[in-house]
Design a protein around this motif. Structure first.
Motif: not given
Length: 202
Positions: A6-19, A28-42
């Motif tokens: 699984a890939v989870i995208l995350v940015a400034d202002g993403s919701e904590e509980i959901e992420f 817990r289910a055995g996935f290989n999970v990777r988080s990737i930051a997406v940043r605004r240009a500014d």
């Protein structure tokens, strides 16, 4: 047997509980999970962490997309958390929209929650050939989604084909467990939720 990924995208202002809920439950289910930051240009680019909607700072596994290319990202499911500011960043990011389009074109799973559903809607606006599915979201973005012609339901989790959407922080655990069940089966879901003492097994 190969672990699901699984890939989870995350940015400034993403919701904590959901992420965090998606990350935790899938590990817990055995996935290989990777988080990737997406940043605004500014955005300030010289920091490793991303600041979520309530101030929690996390260091993602990967900062941005390699070579700004959606083709570099491989996983069984792409996950988009909500949080208004974070969802806005994801909805306006060209590579994120391309990645959503590629996942749908290749028949891969996509899971969006809360305002994160607006990124899926934005992707379909950029790539209209991918079509619309039944979705849900946080009530605050319902009108925006309906105005663009999407069929909208107010269930806690909505599944249409390989698109899984949900409503907000309070539905995040059900959403994450639904992802586990759809990809790994009901037995794996029960194995995960038992030790978590969810309401469904009390």
């Amino acid at each position: 047997m190969t672990k699901p990924s699984a890939v989870i995208l995350v940015a400034d202002g993403s919701e904590e509980i959901e992420f965090v809920t998606a990350f935790d439950v899938l590990v817990r289910a055995g996935f290989n999970v990777r988080s990737i930051a997406v940043r605004r240009a500014d955005a300030q680019q010289n920091r490793a962490w991303v600041e979520l909607s309530r101030g929690l700072k996390i260091i993602p596994d990967q900062d941005g997309f390699a070579n700004s290319n959606a083709d570099d990202i491989e996983s069984d499911i792409l996950i988009i958390p909500g949080g208004g500011p974070g969802a806005k960043t994801l909805s306006e990011d060209k590579v994120t929209l391309e990645l959503l389009h590629r996942c749908r074109r290749e028949g891969k799973w996509i899971a969006c929650i809360c305002a994160g559903t607006t990124a899926l809607v934005a992707s379909a606006s950029s790539f209209p050939e991918q079509g619309k599915v039944k979705v849900t979201s946080h009530p605050s973005v319902k009108d925006e989604i309906v105005a663009k012609g999407w069929e909208y339901e107010e269930e806690r989790v909505v599944v249409d084909g390989k698109v899984i959407t949900s409503r907000g922080p309070g539905t995040a655990l059900l959403w994450a467990l639904t992802i586990v069940e759809l990809i790994c089966g009901k037995e794996k879901r029960m194995e995960v939720e038992g030790p978590m003492i969810t309401s469904t097994v009390l």
